[in-house]
Write a protein that holds these residues in place. Sequence first.
Motif, mmCIF file in Angstrom:
data_model
loop_
_atom_site.group_PDB
_atom_site.id
_atom_site.type_symbol
_atom_site.label_atom_id
_atom_site.label_comp_id
_atom_site.label_asym_id
_atom_site.label_seq_id
_atom_site.Cartn_x
_atom_site.Cartn_y
_atom_site.Cartn_z
ATOM 1 N N MET A 165 -0.085 26.553 59.814
ATOM 2 C CA MET A 165 -0.411 27.000 61.176
ATOM 3 C C MET A 165 -0.588 25.812 62.119
ATOM 4 O O MET A 165 0.017 25.749 63.171
ATOM 5 N N LEU A 166 -1.394 24.848 61.725
ATOM 6 C CA LEU A 166 -1.564 23.678 62.581
ATOM 7 C C LEU A 166 -0.413 22.701 62.354
ATOM 8 O O LEU A 166 0.118 22.587 61.260
ATOM 9 N N PRO A 167 -0.030 21.960 63.365
ATOM 10 C CA PRO A 167 1.233 21.237 63.396
ATOM 11 C C PRO A 167 1.147 19.805 62.929
ATOM 12 O O PRO A 167 0.203 19.432 62.237
ATOM 13 N N PRO A 168 2.119 19.045 63.354
ATOM 14 C CA PRO A 168 2.556 17.838 62.656
ATOM 15 C C PRO A 168 1.542 16.715 62.611
ATOM 16 O O PRO A 168 1.794 15.635 63.126
ATOM 17 N N TYR A 169 0.394 16.964 61.995
ATOM 18 C CA TYR A 169 -0.450 15.847 61.645
ATOM 19 C C TYR A 169 0.190 15.201 60.458
ATOM 20 O O TYR A 169 0.561 15.887 59.510
ATOM 21 N N LYS A 170 0.216 13.936 60.455
ATOM 22 C CA LYS A 170 0.645 13.274 59.234
ATOM 23 C C LYS A 170 -0.517 12.448 58.715
ATOM 24 O O LYS A 170 -1.117 12.743 57.701
ATOM 25 N N LEU A 171 -0.856 11.419 59.469
ATOM 26 C CA LEU A 171 -1.783 10.425 58.954
ATOM 27 C C LEU A 171 -3.235 10.902 58.939
ATOM 28 O O LEU A 171 -4.026 10.428 58.139
ATOM 29 N N VAL A 172 -3.603 11.795 59.828
ATOM 30 C CA VAL A 172 -5.001 12.233 59.873
ATOM 31 C C VAL A 172 -5.285 13.361 58.891
ATOM 32 O O VAL A 172 -6.441 13.710 58.668
ATOM 33 N N SER A 173 -4.254 13.913 58.299
ATOM 34 C CA SER A 173 -4.399 15.155 57.550
ATOM 35 C C SER A 173 -4.948 14.953 56.130
ATOM 36 O O SER A 173 -4.570 14.026 55.413
ATOM 37 N N ARG A 174 -5.821 15.865 55.726
ATOM 38 C CA ARG A 174 -6.313 15.837 54.342
ATOM 39 C C ARG A 174 -5.255 16.274 53.351
ATOM 40 O O ARG A 174 -5.384 16.000 52.166
ATOM 41 N N GLU A 175 -4.263 16.970 53.832
ATOM 42 C CA GLU A 175 -3.180 17.335 52.910
ATOM 43 C C GLU A 175 -2.483 16.077 52.390
ATOM 44 O O GLU A 175 -2.064 16.026 51.241
ATOM 45 N N ASN A 176 -2.358 15.111 53.263
ATOM 46 C CA ASN A 176 -1.680 13.877 52.867
ATOM 47 C C ASN A 176 -2.598 12.858 52.229
ATOM 48 O O ASN A 176 -2.156 11.926 51.562
ATOM 49 N N LYS A 177 -3.894 13.003 52.499
ATOM 50 C CA LYS A 177 -4.869 12.055 51.946
ATOM 51 C C LYS A 177 -6.138 12.850 51.656
ATOM 52 O O LYS A 177 -7.024 12.962 52.525
ATOM 53 N N PRO A 178 -6.229 13.415 50.447
ATOM 54 C CA PRO A 178 -7.331 14.348 50.158
ATOM 55 C C PRO A 178 -8.716 13.704 50.171
ATOM 56 O O PRO A 178 -9.685 14.369 50.507
ATOM 57 N N ASP A 179 -8.834 12.452 49.815
ATOM 58 C CA ASP A 179 -10.198 11.913 49.785
ATOM 59 C C ASP A 179 -10.602 11.356 51.140
ATOM 60 O O ASP A 179 -9.819 10.740 51.863
ATOM 61 N N TYR A 180 -11.874 11.587 51.431
ATOM 62 C CA TYR A 180 -12.405 11.252 52.739
ATOM 63 C C TYR A 180 -12.405 9.738 52.988
ATOM 64 O O TYR A 180 -12.721 8.944 52.087
ATOM 65 N N THR A 181 -12.074 9.367 54.203
ATOM 66 C CA THR A 181 -12.114 7.969 54.632
ATOM 67 C C THR A 181 -13.553 7.543 54.907
ATOM 68 O O THR A 181 -14.319 8.295 55.503
ATOM 69 N N GLU A 186 -5.116 19.113 69.648
ATOM 70 C CA GLU A 186 -4.950 18.002 70.588
ATOM 71 C C GLU A 186 -5.814 16.806 70.185
ATOM 72 O O GLU A 186 -5.413 15.655 70.334
ATOM 73 N N TRP A 187 -7.006 17.106 69.700
ATOM 74 C CA TRP A 187 -7.939 16.051 69.307
ATOM 75 C C TRP A 187 -7.385 15.292 68.092
ATOM 76 O O TRP A 187 -7.337 14.056 68.072
ATOM 77 N N LEU A 188 -6.955 16.036 67.098
ATOM 78 C CA LEU A 188 -6.435 15.381 65.892
ATOM 79 C C LEU A 188 -5.148 14.611 66.204
ATOM 80 O O LEU A 188 -4.908 13.533 65.641
ATOM 81 N N ALA A 239 -17.023 22.043 61.126
ATOM 82 C CA ALA A 239 -16.600 22.586 59.834
ATOM 83 C C ALA A 239 -15.086 22.525 59.673
ATOM 84 O O ALA A 239 -14.573 22.170 58.606
ATOM 85 N N ALA A 240 -14.368 22.847 60.730
ATOM 86 C CA ALA A 240 -12.902 22.891 60.635
ATOM 87 C C ALA A 240 -12.312 21.507 60.436
ATOM 88 O O ALA A 240 -11.405 21.307 59.609
ATOM 89 N N VAL A 241 -12.814 20.536 61.173
ATOM 90 C CA VAL A 241 -12.242 19.189 61.096
ATOM 91 C C VAL A 241 -12.512 18.562 59.729
ATOM 92 O O VAL A 241 -11.655 17.849 59.188
ATOM 93 N N LYS A 242 -13.670 18.854 59.149
ATOM 94 C CA LYS A 242 -13.932 18.326 57.802
ATOM 95 C C LYS A 242 -12.987 18.953 56.778
ATOM 96 O O LYS A 242 -12.744 18.390 55.715
ATOM 97 N N ASN A 243 -12.469 20.131 57.081
ATOM 98 C CA ASN A 243 -11.454 20.740 56.216
ATOM 99 C C ASN A 243 -10.077 20.144 56.440
ATOM 100 O O ASN A 243 -9.304 19.961 55.503
ATOM 101 N N LEU A 244 -9.764 19.905 57.707
ATOM 102 C CA LEU A 244 -8.387 19.539 58.068
ATOM 103 C C LEU A 244 -8.097 18.063 57.912
ATOM 104 O O LEU A 244 -6.970 17.670 57.631
ATOM 105 N N SER A 245 -9.120 17.234 58.110
ATOM 106 C CA SER A 245 -8.882 15.793 58.174
ATOM 107 C C SER A 245 -9.806 15.027 57.234
ATOM 108 O O SER A 245 -10.912 15.481 56.938
#
Lengths: 276, 276, 276, 276
Positions: free
Chosen positions: C1-17, C152-154, C192-198
């Motif tokens: 549903m949410l669009p082309p995040y690459k570098l900020v996304s938890r899908e691409n980097k599951p562990d928290y920075t 937009e924020w991400l 809550a959402a951002v901790k899930n997404l990023s």
Amino acid sequence: MLPPYKLVSRENKPDYTVVRVGDCLIGGETPVVIAGPCAVEEEKMLVELARQLKRMGVQVLRGGAYKPRTSPYSFQGLGADGLRILAEAGRAAGMPVITELTDVRYLPEVCRYAQIIQIGSRNMQNFELLKEVGRVGYPVLLKRGLSATLEEWLLAAEYILAEGNPEVILCERGIRGFETYTRNTFDINAVAAVKNLSHLPLIADPSHGTGRRELVLPVARAALAAGANGLMLEVHPAPENALSDGPQSLPPGELAVFMEELRGAGVGCCSARVSA
Amino acid sequence: MLPPYKLVSRENKPDYTVVRVGDCLIGGETPVVIAGPCAVEEEKMLVELARQLKRMGVQVLRGGAYKPRTSPYSFQGLGADGLRILAEAGRAAGMPVITELTDVRYLPEVCRYAQIIQIGSRNMQNFELLKEVGRVGYPVLLKRGLSATLEEWLLAAEYILAEGNPEVILCERGIRGFETYTRNTFDINAVAAVKNLSHLPLIADPSHGTGRRELVLPVARAALAAGANGLMLEVHPAPENALSDGPQSLPPGELAVFMEELRGAGVGCCSARVSA
Amino acid sequence: MLPPYKLVSRENKPDYTVVRVGDCLIGGETPVVIAGPCAVEEEKMLVELARQLKRMGVQVLRGGAYKPRTSPYSFQGLGADGLRILAEAGRAAGMPVITELTDVRYLPEVCRYAQIIQIGSRNMQNFELLKEVGRVGYPVLLKRGLSATLEEWLLAAEYILAEGNPEVILCERGIRGFETYTRNTFDINAVAAVKNLSHLPLIADPSHGTGRRELVLPVARAALAAGANGLMLEVHPAPENALSDGPQSLPPGELAVFMEELRGAGVGCCSARVSA
Amino acid sequence: MLPPYKLVSRENKPDYTVVRVGDCLIGGETPVVIAGPCAVEEEKMLVELARQLKRMGVQVLRGGAYKPRTSPYSFQGLGADGLRILAEAGRAAGMPVITELTDVRYLPEVCRYAQIIQIGSRNMQNFELLKEVGRVGYPVLLKRGLSATLEEWLLAAEYILAEGNPEVILCERGIRGFETYTRNTFDINAVAAVKNLSHLPLIADPSHGTGRRELVLPVARAALAAGANGLMLEVHPAPENALSDGPQSLPPGELAVFMEELRGAGVGCCSARVSA
């Protein structure tokens, strides 16, 4: 993109609906003006105002008897007495009247005294009320809810049509936003969009849509230019003394000048204004 | 009620400001039309479009070279090349051009190629940028921020005037709200209110204000009826192929018909439209 | 549903920075508290406040030198002098400092004096500024824009990461809505959402998020409970005399009590609080 | 600053109101959990779910019989049959039940079957309905309207108290905003502010407040941390098959884990959480 409208949709009924109330055609070539005080207050004053409005060319008299007010301690309207006074003023001036219905239990009374039933913003999704007005043979003016999407608004109208009443008039009256300078944000996009999406007549209420007297007429002109079929305007002989909505009420003199303007170039614009 | 405007306020300068750009008067009796593609793309196509627009009566050519885009992976504009192409198209058609400035470092370049500097919505409160354009001798078109109040918008203009540049043109381009059917909510109240509060010219951008091609012209008519001094419209020879903002771009043919309409009754309406 | 995040996304980097600033880990198990006055005012006062904050357990000192203010006639911050004072106070107390960058031209100066660069709400989509801070080796705290969607924020954060700087800290500081009782509407869903997404650390700013001192700490607790990695709080030794944001600034005594509470049960809650 | 609250105000009644429903105290030290499906669907399934919820420690069973739905073509609830089924499930599990009242005409029926009357968001300013529930001896849970200010919400409660019913429970369920990732924006500021302004108990509904299952529990924790007296949660044995609100419904297993967590540290947090 937009979802399951059936009866309100222009796809299913391409030609625009015209609602007849007495001699007045709402949704036809000529813009209709509905005017009157926010609340019915005193009989003699209302009769006089109604006659003035009639002379100016206003076609329908408005006035609230049951007033939905934010605070329980504010003036709540005259109720049944207000209905009677409103009907009397309409009769004296030879105009149909419109008033707000706030509860299913008042429906018989409102039908007895008024020619158009208004459903206010706060009740746009009072679905039980919508179903009931869908079962009577009276035109219904359905105001948009304070934060209703176009979809929600059109589906609220669908409730009324689905019960068998095709005479629905939509009314854009401003939405809630972040701006504090105006009372609401009149949604001009909604006027243009709804005339594309639906065959129902659409009336603009720039009095609530702006909340400031000096903005009412510029926004009224805009609404007609965007395709609205008419206007609903609050007028009060002495706005500074009005029991409600004084700051957004026009004095009769200002309305008279505007009605002249409408009769001139304005009305001509109207035939050209629906493009779609 | 509204706070410390000094230089932008009509209380301090009752007569409306007129900004002259070449032969074009922005803020005068006749509505001005600014048109062009969202982004500068290809030179030959832009030159041809500019000539078409000029023939229709469009007075100013728009086109973005530095494009602020939500995603870093979207087309970012042609930059300095875009500026040069835009200037070339303006020269070929005999029209002044307007383009967006997104950073103080591009100011000399933008001043070299464009006659009006645009500050976009996202930079409405980029105060360092506002101060810099306040120090040059070029007209500045200041778009309203996505969720800026009237007060914030007028105070952003105040930043520019306070630095010594009186040639500010305000541009209403829709605000952010809850509606998903349209891209933004064009704020017609703002048009009427700002013409009351400020002496600065005001341009309406119904392309961004609606985000849907079929709503652009009805809302354009509404904005003029409410008192706007002109329009900024996105036009593209093949909207379905545009690199940005295709869904809200008009094809040239539709604009040509509208320009005819404006030359007719529309312009006459204009003289009557500022009431205040 | 949410669009082309690459570098900020938890899908691409599951562990928290986790961003390290001196001894302080932002994004780790223990919530971080950043505190200080809205604007840098007077040196002696700031040095004393910084030492107090340090003793309470505050890890980072905040203070604005370049202040983006709605009106050009409001206090604009002390500029370069403010930076120097802030750095001095940080050194005296042994704390890293954070300050807002409002223009690319001030970047060298800000990098010289501060350990974290703040990008404010009004500049969240100042993409030229984002690209520049993406090219330096300093952590960047990116505040959410007043009406920015999560997307937009991400994507604004993505601009910074795409230039090569992975040390981005997100900061939720309230969004603009219709409520007038509070200054902004703190968006707990966003936390809550951002901790899930990023995978990026997220700091909550309940001072701006509420605008009212009595709401700051309840909302601070809520933000930590929803998964925020820390807090940014405005503190002033005499809020009623603050040159800006007095009504939302805590007096040091109230913060001290809260820091005690955090050291107790609150911190323990923290380890349990990221679920996803 | 805020206006004429009388009966709902903490200024007039400093100690918090506790509403008793069976053994359950709403507004006391321990957070209360109300849970159940959005709509009552099938009897056997609901009885089983109710028993499960009871075992977990849920205190009140929720379920809609009269469902206000945006479209007239959506499932409208089981009506009187739904009420009977809900009451049966409550009896079987030994729990009081809550259900929504959508029209004054259903009041006797709802009072016959339910122990708490819910007024939904769409009816928050259905003042005739508020007056009627003000005249019965049943607790009323009043949901905040979709775009109601705190003032409007508290004055809606005032309508009920002014008619003589002091047992009002407020319910924050998210407001409408510009964000499209979530269904609504849960207003955590409202939780903190209302606990300051009013003595009435406040329940949080993070199911509607977020509209996304994965955000429900983080926001539930946040609401309790900000001072809410309890939670209202949508639960469904098979969310993907729910007739309404599936995407925001928790499966019973997830709720069970959360109820354990609440019994642990969470509840202890609770006593410390009201500061004011």
